[in-house]
Design a protein around this motif. Structure first.
Motif, short mmCIF file in Angstrom:
data_model
loop_
_atom_site.label_atom_id
_atom_site.label_comp_id
_atom_site.label_asym_id
_atom_site.label_seq_id
_atom_site.Cartn_x
_atom_site.Cartn_y
_atom_site.Cartn_z
N GLY A 404 0.90 -4.58 -4.50
CA GLY A 404 0.72 -4.03 -5.88
C GLY A 404 -0.34 -3.06 -5.92
N ARG A 405 -0.98 -2.71 -4.83
CA ARG A 405 -2.23 -1.89 -4.92
C ARG A 405 -1.90 -0.37 -4.85
N ARG A 406 -0.67 0.03 -4.40
CA ARG A 406 -0.48 1.11 -4.66
C ARG A 406 0.17 1.77 -5.70
N ALA A 407 0.00 2.82 -6.04
CA ALA A 407 0.76 3.42 -7.37
C ALA A 407 1.53 4.74 -7.00
N ASP A 408 1.69 5.36 -5.71
CA ASP A 408 2.27 6.38 -5.44
C ASP A 408 4.00 6.10 -5.31
N ALA A 409 4.77 6.58 -6.27
CA ALA A 409 6.05 6.60 -6.20
C ALA A 409 6.75 7.04 -4.82
N HIS A 410 5.88 7.94 -4.02
CA HIS A 410 6.68 8.48 -2.97
C HIS A 410 6.54 7.25 -1.74
N ASP A 411 5.99 6.35 -1.82
CA ASP A 411 5.79 5.18 -1.02
C ASP A 411 7.27 4.48 -0.60
N MET A 412 8.23 4.62 -1.53
CA MET A 412 9.48 3.98 -1.39
C MET A 412 10.45 4.86 -0.31
N PHE A 413 9.93 6.24 -0.28
CA PHE A 413 10.56 6.76 0.73
C PHE A 413 10.11 6.74 2.13
N LEU A 414 9.05 5.99 2.19
CA LEU A 414 8.20 5.84 3.42
C LEU A 414 8.47 4.47 3.96
N ALA A 415 8.87 3.78 3.05
CA ALA A 415 9.03 2.11 3.54
C ALA A 415 10.27 2.17 4.59
N GLY A 416 9.66 1.48 5.94
CA GLY A 416 10.70 1.33 6.97
C GLY A 416 10.69 2.35 7.93
N ARG A 417 9.97 3.60 7.75
CA ARG A 417 10.05 4.71 8.38
C ARG A 417 9.11 4.24 9.70
N THR A 418 9.44 5.20 10.88
CA THR A 418 8.71 5.11 12.10
C THR A 418 7.64 6.09 12.22
N ALA A 419 6.38 5.93 12.40
CA ALA A 419 5.32 6.76 12.46
C ALA A 419 4.74 6.41 13.79
N THR A 420 3.68 7.69 14.31
CA THR A 420 3.02 7.66 15.28
C THR A 420 1.45 7.75 14.70
N VAL A 421 0.62 6.80 15.29
CA VAL A 421 -0.74 6.75 14.94
C VAL A 421 -1.57 8.05 15.67
N GLU A 422 -2.12 8.57 15.01
CA GLU A 422 -2.85 9.81 15.28
C GLU A 422 -4.31 9.45 15.43
N ALA A 423 -4.91 8.57 14.77
CA ALA A 423 -6.17 8.20 14.62
C ALA A 423 -6.53 6.86 14.07
N VAL A 424 -7.63 6.18 14.47
CA VAL A 424 -8.17 4.84 14.23
C VAL A 424 -9.33 5.29 13.28
N LEU A 425 -9.49 5.24 12.02
CA LEU A 425 -10.60 5.71 11.22
C LEU A 425 -11.58 4.41 10.78
N LEU A 426 -12.64 4.46 10.62
CA LEU A 426 -13.60 3.39 10.26
C LEU A 426 -14.68 3.98 9.00
N ASP A 427 -14.11 3.58 7.73
CA ASP A 427 -15.07 4.18 6.64
C ASP A 427 -16.52 3.47 6.52
N VAL A 428 -17.27 3.93 5.44
CA VAL A 428 -18.58 3.66 5.41
C VAL A 428 -18.84 1.97 4.93
#
Length: 475
Positions: A404-428
């Motif tokens: 429930g933490r996301r509110a972007d309707a476009h997420d439904m189009f990304l569920a189950g898609r395959t992706a390639t990791v480009e970077a692993v980031l660490l925030d403050v």
């Protein structure tokens, strides 16, 4: 008088003129057709806007009975400015009149009002003290003559009678600490009864505007209501503040003065030293307001100067602002602190790498760092299945409780898609994020070149565990 009140006066002035005249500072500007939004105490008989007729401050004080309190009420009172032209044997009101190359506009100004009260705490503990803070009606006429000396018109400035009182009372609270709760209530006591055609403007002419109080104590100290000591938390929560918010004011660490304002502030508020002057906005972004003012046409600038003398001052100040002063308004870093356990900077790089550059912290490397997801190390080049918000694929149970933490309707189009990791980031905050490109996106190479990625938390992906994607094929 050099008191804690004077130390805090610049902040109090910003409160006083909050919303006084909004940029672009002209009488004809849409933003200036409805004014006076903050700290208005209307006559009790005026109920059309549900604005309050009183405000109340309650705060906590550590002090003995022989302490002395200095209370200063400050507000604006509307000064109606009417321009009248000579007409027949008398005068007729007009929106504008040009005389000798100078334009005079019919518009409402305002004057600063102050009332001070010096009271003993012992007296306030015994009984409520009432202080009259009203002002009588006034009318001043300024004749206008053309270059030949013939009467051309006049400017009439007029105050309506303003009736108001300040009620003060103190109470020593039960308990071992001997705290005092101080109450300052400001009331509009006007007996005016509006008719059916009365407007808000009619009520405002009989109202304190931007009303706020400054409190100072000798031989005592106020307690923060925002961050009280634990032993005083219950007492702080019991304070009843209506339409105003009291905060400690003055230099950091001082507790001998408070500002109770109609806008929300933090303890020890201050005006940035880079600010070149007031823009009638206590939350101002000076650079934006300066640049916006500089875009006015010459005709608009003349109108602003005729609207109000304080607007004319802004026009003059911004027109003569040197580039180096404008550059200071871009922003400033007040202080930097190193997180506990953080790796010290690399002396080979710290001399020429700004603190905000990712390369300044050699303890992280987005291109080589990895993070463990479901027992598998995910790093740059890893292939993953996207599960936005931790949501499961259709027909399977959810992997996490974070869907429930996301509110972007476009997420439904990304569920189950395959992706390639480009970077692993660490925030403050020490939280990992994965920057990814979609495996079947034909523009993946362009996204990599531009650094435009999709971002997911580690618990929003499922490692596929196969070989890294062919980076040259776009996924």
């Amino acid at each position: 008088m050099n008191t804690p009140m004077e130390t805090a006066r610049r902040v109090a002035d910003a409160v006083l003129y909050e919303g006084y005249l909004l940029y672009p500072y002209r009488a004809s500007a849409a933003k200036n057709r409805t004014r006076w939004q903050f700290g208005v105490l209307v006559p009790p008989g005026y109920t059309a806007t549900a604005e309050p007729s009183a405000c109340q401050t309650e705060c906590l004080l550590e002090a003995a009975d022989d302490a002395t309190l200095h209370v200063r009420l400050r507000f604006l009172q509307i000064l109606s400015r009417s321009v009248e032209r000579v007409h027949g044997g008398g005068y007729r009101r007009t929106p504008a009149l040009e005389v000798g190359g100078h334009t005079h506009l019919t518009y409402d100004e305002a004057v600063e009002r102050e009332r001070d009260a010096l009271l003993s705490l012992a007296g306030l503990l015994e009984a409520e003290q009432v202080v009259d803070v009203g002002f009588p009606a006034t009318r001043v006429t300024e004749p206008l003559a053309d270059p030949s000396g013939e009467p051309a018109g006049r400017v009439v400035r007029e105050h309506r009678r303003l009736e108001a009182v300040m009620r003060l009372r103190a109470e020593r609270l039960a308990g071992p600490y001997g705290l005092v709760r101080l109450r300052v209530r400001v009331e509009n006591t006007s007996g005016w009864r509006p008719g059916p055609d009365a407007s808000r403007d009619d009520a405002l002419r009989r109202s304190p505007i931007a009303a706020h109080t400054l409190l100072a104590v000798t031989e005592g100290a106020f307690l923060s209501l925002l961050d009280p000591p634990e032993w005083a938390r219950e007492a702080a929560e019991s304070c009843g503040n209506l339409h105003t918010w009291p905060v400690l004011v003055g230099e950091e660490g001082r507790r001998d003065a408070m500002l109770s304002a109609p806008i929300i502030l933090y303890d020890h508020p201050s005006i940035a030293p880079e600010s070149p002057g007031d823009f009638f906005d206590a939350t101002e972004i000076d650079e934006l307001l300066s640049l916006r003012t500089l875009t006015l046409t010459e005709e608009e600038r003349r109108e602003a100067a005729a609207t109000d003398p304080r607007a004319a001052e802004i026009m003059e100040r911004t027109a003569g602002m040197p580039p180096e002063l404008l550059e200071r308004l871009h922003g400033a870093v007040r202080y930097l602190r190193r997180e506990e356990g953080a790796r010290p900077p690399d002396p080979e790089r710290s001399h020429d790498t700004p603190w905000w550059d990712p390369g300044a912290d050699t303890s992280v490397s987005p291109e080589t760092d990895g993070v463990v997801v479901a027992g598998v190390t995910v790093a740059r080049g890893s292939r993953v299945r996207l599960l936005p918000g931790g949501a499961a694929l259709p027909g399977t149970p959810s992997r996490t409780a974070s869907h429930g933490r996301r509110a972007d309707a476009h997420d439904m189009f990304l569920a189950g898609r395959t992706a390639t990791v480009e970077a692993v980031l660490l925030d403050v905050d020490g939280v990992h994020h994965l920057a990814v490109t979609l495996a079947d996106d034909p523009s993946a190479d362009l996204q990599r070149a531009q650094g435009r990625f999709l971002y997911f938390s580690p618990d929003e992906v499922e490692p596929l565990g196969d070989a890294p994607a062919d980076r040259g094929s776009g996924g």
